[in-house]
Design a protein around this motif. Structure first.
Motif, PDB file in Angstrom:
ATOM      1  N   GLU A  44      17.434 -44.660  34.536  1.00 48.69           N
ATOM      2  CA  GLU A  44      18.595 -44.245  34.002  1.00 48.69           C
ATOM      3  C   GLU A  44      19.218 -45.614  33.330  1.00 48.69           C
ATOM      4  N   TRP A  45      19.540 -46.713  34.327  1.00 49.58           N
ATOM      5  CA  TRP A  45      20.252 -47.762  33.863  1.00 49.58           C
ATOM      6  C   TRP A  45      19.518 -48.524  32.919  1.00 49.58           C
ATOM      7  N   ASN A  46      18.310 -48.563  33.003  1.00 50.47           N
ATOM      8  CA  ASN A  46      17.585 -49.647  31.926  1.00 50.47           C
ATOM      9  C   ASN A  46      16.841 -48.798  30.774  1.00 50.47           C
ATOM     10  N   GLY A  47      17.077 -47.491  30.735  1.00 55.98           N
ATOM     11  CA  GLY A  47      16.400 -46.680  29.718  1.00 55.98           C
ATOM     12  C   GLY A  47      14.987 -46.801  29.774  1.00 55.98           C
ATOM     13  N   VAL A  48      14.452 -46.708  30.773  1.00 59.48           N
ATOM     14  CA  VAL A  48      12.995 -46.745  30.998  1.00 59.48           C
ATOM     15  C   VAL A  48      12.458 -45.251  30.576  1.00 59.48           C
ATOM     16  N   PRO A  49      11.567 -45.015  29.783  1.00 62.22           N
ATOM     17  CA  PRO A  49      11.043 -43.771  29.244  1.00 62.22           C
ATOM     18  C   PRO A  49      10.390 -43.127  30.578  1.00 62.22           C
ATOM     19  N   ASP A  50      10.252 -41.550  30.613  1.00 59.46           N
ATOM     20  CA  ASP A  50       9.444 -40.977  31.826  1.00 59.46           C
ATOM     21  C   ASP A  50       7.833 -41.386  31.642  1.00 59.46           C
ATOM     22  N   ASP A  51       7.231 -41.226  32.836  1.00 58.60           N
ATOM     23  CA  ASP A  51       5.881 -41.574  32.670  1.00 58.60           C
ATOM     24  C   ASP A  51       5.073 -40.222  33.090  1.00 58.60           C
ATOM     25  N   THR A 176      14.860 -65.072  38.976  1.00 59.90           N
ATOM     26  CA  THR A 176      13.981 -63.892  38.388  1.00 59.90           C
ATOM     27  C   THR A 176      13.301 -64.296  37.386  1.00 59.90           C
ATOM     28  N   VAL A 177      12.305 -63.236  37.346  1.00 55.39           N
ATOM     29  CA  VAL A 177      11.420 -63.515  36.032  1.00 55.39           C
ATOM     30  C   VAL A 177      11.694 -62.239  34.873  1.00 55.39           C
ATOM     31  N   VAL A 178      12.331 -62.385  33.829  1.00 56.34           N
ATOM     32  CA  VAL A 178      12.497 -61.445  32.716  1.00 56.34           C
ATOM     33  C   VAL A 178      11.550 -61.612  31.422  1.00 56.34           C
ATOM     34  N   VAL A 179      11.696 -60.343  30.609  1.00 55.62           N
ATOM     35  CA  VAL A 179      10.614 -60.286  29.501  1.00 55.62           C
ATOM     36  C   VAL A 179      11.737 -60.237  28.623  1.00 55.62           C
ATOM     37  N   GLN A 180      11.731 -60.920  27.505  1.00 53.46           N
ATOM     38  CA  GLN A 180      12.682 -60.667  26.349  1.00 53.46           C
ATOM     39  C   GLN A 180      12.069 -59.933  25.400  1.00 53.46           C
ATOM     40  N   ASP A 181      12.542 -58.852  25.117  1.00 54.38           N
ATOM     41  CA  ASP A 181      11.878 -57.710  24.243  1.00 54.38           C
ATOM     42  C   ASP A 181      11.834 -58.166  22.872  1.00 54.38           C
ATOM     43  N   ASP A 182      12.703 -59.062  22.240  1.00 51.65           N
ATOM     44  CA  ASP A 182      12.491 -59.147  20.856  1.00 51.65           C
ATOM     45  C   ASP A 182      11.843 -60.512  20.608  1.00 51.65           C
ATOM     46  N   ILE A 183      11.388 -61.000  21.626  1.00 47.95           N
ATOM     47  CA  ILE A 183      10.286 -62.261  21.658  1.00 47.95           C
ATOM     48  C   ILE A 183       8.819 -61.597  21.824  1.00 47.95           C
ATOM     49  N   GLN A 215       6.401 -55.058  29.664  1.00 49.96           N
ATOM     50  CA  GLN A 215       7.693 -54.510  30.323  1.00 49.96           C
ATOM     51  C   GLN A 215       7.538 -54.490  31.775  1.00 49.96           C
ATOM     52  N   LYS A 216       8.357 -54.674  32.518  1.00 49.49           N
ATOM     53  CA  LYS A 216       8.678 -54.660  34.113  1.00 49.49           C
ATOM     54  C   LYS A 216      10.063 -55.028  34.638  1.00 49.49           C
ATOM     55  N   CYS A 217       9.992 -54.787  35.717  1.00 47.54           N
ATOM     56  CA  CYS A 217      11.433 -54.888  36.244  1.00 47.54           C
ATOM     57  C   CYS A 217      12.332 -56.011  36.032  1.00 47.54           C
ATOM     58  N   THR A 218      13.553 -56.274  35.727  1.00 51.81           N
ATOM     59  CA  THR A 218      14.205 -57.352  35.506  1.00 51.81           C
ATOM     60  C   THR A 218      15.434 -57.833  36.494  1.00 51.81           C
ATOM     61  N   LEU A 219      15.146 -56.941  37.621  1.00 50.54           N
ATOM     62  CA  LEU A 219      16.219 -57.081  38.728  1.00 50.54           C
ATOM     63  C   LEU A 219      17.459 -57.085  37.962  1.00 50.54           C
ATOM     64  N   CYS A 220      17.565 -56.016  37.256  1.00 53.15           N
ATOM     65  CA  CYS A 220      18.838 -55.579  36.472  1.00 53.15           C
ATOM     66  C   CYS A 220      19.679 -56.828  35.998  1.00 53.15           C
ATOM     67  N   THR A 229      25.540 -55.142  41.713  1.00 58.60           N
ATOM     68  CA  THR A 229      24.396 -55.065  42.283  1.00 58.60           C
ATOM     69  C   THR A 229      23.296 -54.280  41.527  1.00 58.60           C
ATOM     70  N   PRO A 230      21.815 -54.681  41.550  1.00 55.00           N
ATOM     71  CA  PRO A 230      20.687 -53.880  40.872  1.00 55.00           C
ATOM     72  C   PRO A 230      21.006 -52.461  41.232  1.00 55.00           C
ATOM     73  N   ALA A 231      20.724 -51.695  40.162  1.00 61.47           N
ATOM     74  CA  ALA A 231      20.868 -50.235  40.323  1.00 61.47           C
ATOM     75  C   ALA A 231      20.132 -49.576  41.391  1.00 61.47           C
ATOM     76  N   CYS A 232      18.900 -49.967  41.588  1.00 59.20           N
ATOM     77  CA  CYS A 232      18.164 -49.287  42.670  1.00 59.20           C
ATOM     78  C   CYS A 232      18.485 -49.561  43.946  1.00 59.20           C
ATOM     79  N   ALA A 233      19.259 -50.948  44.357  1.00 56.01           N
ATOM     80  CA  ALA A 233      19.671 -51.107  45.646  1.00 56.01           C
ATOM     81  C   ALA A 233      21.101 -50.300  45.711  1.00 56.01           C
ATOM     82  N   GLN A 234      21.781 -50.412  44.589  1.00 53.63           N
ATOM     83  CA  GLN A 234      23.227 -49.485  44.709  1.00 53.63           C
ATOM     84  C   GLN A 234      23.241 -48.301  45.025  1.00 53.63           C
ATOM     85  N   THR A 235      21.955 -47.489  44.580  1.00 53.11           N
ATOM     86  CA  THR A 235      21.563 -46.095  44.634  1.00 53.11           C
ATOM     87  C   THR A 235      21.282 -45.719  46.076  1.00 53.11           C
ATOM     88  N   CYS A 236      20.467 -46.774  46.756  1.00 53.25           N
ATOM     89  CA  CYS A 236      19.707 -46.572  47.851  1.00 53.25           C
ATOM     90  C   CYS A 236      20.306 -45.924  49.031  1.00 53.25           C
TER      91      CYS A 236
END
Length: 335
Positions: A44-51, A176-183, A215-220, A229-236
């Motif tokens: 929900e937070w990252n707009g990741v499509p369903d799989d 953390t390690v993040v992917v820049q979508d536009d690059i 694509q992968k986790c960005t640690l929000c 706080t990252p969304a996953c940890a916030q909601t656990c």
């Protein structure tokens, strides 16, 4: 300049950032209830499509593994084993053998094929007997659930980052390690480089967000920048996923492990916490209740770029040797 292996305490500073605590996750699987709230919050937070919304057939899981559209994956492992140390009511009851070998064999078989078919072979996970019901031989099988919310490890030495030719992957100020979508150009070099099989290129047509790129986790990363706080940890709901400075999380993980051992849970162990391991320690560490391979994790991960300097050195020596031989042959031929 950053190293390619070994401990590296100042991972963000080595990438040029000002000094600040490295941030990460500690996932305590002993309190995970498999609710999948972390998966939903991440999407929900990252707009990741369903799989896909179909159960895999081998468990209550419907995602199967981490991937470009699964940044958090809750593994469900149904395991028959003696529970006497954890539940006194089962003491002295005969039980079936540990389910680990069965699960491992099934995982080895299914992971070598199409990811879309992961877990669909129900027979591969057919465990003898039913929970608490005697089988034909008169023995009794008890089950326990092993649940683990898996995520990108945000390695100290991240091979995906090291091999990226465009600079799309970068080390943030939080370590953390993040992917820049536009690059990202979708070359896919990062996919085989990851020792955990985390990163992947997203499939789909143009209507799918970020299709064709890694694509992968960005640690929000966006939430961290806003002091959230990252969304996953916030909601656990059970605080199985804990967020904070990596050094503090390592201390917290060690204490939790000691408490479990003192309570008689001798099989508990930590994973990804050691800076001297093959990836220099992870930014996302785990407390497990069985061997890592039971959860689909490599038992001794090694960054795939560790040996690059030695490989280039040997290649250089070989090239010089061949060149010297060619020159010698040329000069000898002129005589």
């Amino acid at each position: 300049m950053g190293l390619l292996s070994g401990p590296e305490p100042q991972v963000a500073q080595d990438a040029g950032w000002p000094e600040r605590p490295r941030m990460g996750f500690f996932t305590d699987t002993s309190v995970c209830i498999g609710c999948k709230a972390c998966e939903v919050a991440c999407k929900e937070w990252n707009g990741v499509p369903d799989d896909g919304f179909n159960l895999l057939g081998s468990s209550y899981d419907n995602t199967g593994a981490l991937g470009a559209s699964t940044w958090r994956h809750v593994a469900f492992i149904e395991q028959p084993r003696r529970l006497a140390e954890q539940e006194p009511g089962f003491e002295l009851l005969p039980t079936g053998a540990s389910g680990a070998p069965v699960v491992n064999r099934a995982a080895d078989t299914l992971l070598t094929g199409d990811r879309g078919k992961l877990g669909t072979d129900v027979d591969a996970l057919a465990l003898a007997g039913s929970a608490g019901i005697p089988d034909g031989a008169g023995s009794r099988t008890e089950f326990r659930w092993l649940m683990e919310s898996d995520v990108c490890k945000h390695c100290t030495h991240a091979a995906c980052l090291d091999v990226c030719p465009t600079g799309s992957l970068f080390r943030t100020e939080f370590g953390t390690v993040v992917v820049q979508d536009d690059i990202c150009n979708g070359c896919g070099y990062c996919v085989p480089a990851c020792p955990f099989g985390v990163i992947d290129r997203r499939e789909g047509d143009r209507t799918v967000k970020n299709s064709g790129i890694a694509q992968k986790c960005t640690l929000c990363y966006d939430r961290l920048g806003a002091g959230m706080t990252p969304a996953c940890a916030q909601t656990c709901p059970t605080e199985s996923i804990q967020f904070g400075p990596v050094d503090e999380l390592r201390e917290r993980a060690a204490k939790r492990l000691a408490d479990l051992h003192a309570s008689g849970v001798g099989e508990a162990r930590l994973y990804g916490h050691d800076p001297n391991d093959g990836i220099g320690g992870a930014g996302a560490m785990f407390l497990l209740l069985d061997e890592p391979q039971v959860y689909g994790l490599p038992p001794d991960p090694v960054v795939t770029t560790r040996d690059l300097p030695d490989m280039w050195k040997k290649a250089g020596i070989a090239a010089v040797t061949m060149l010297a031989g060619a020159v010698a042959a040329f000069l000898g031929g002129k005589r």
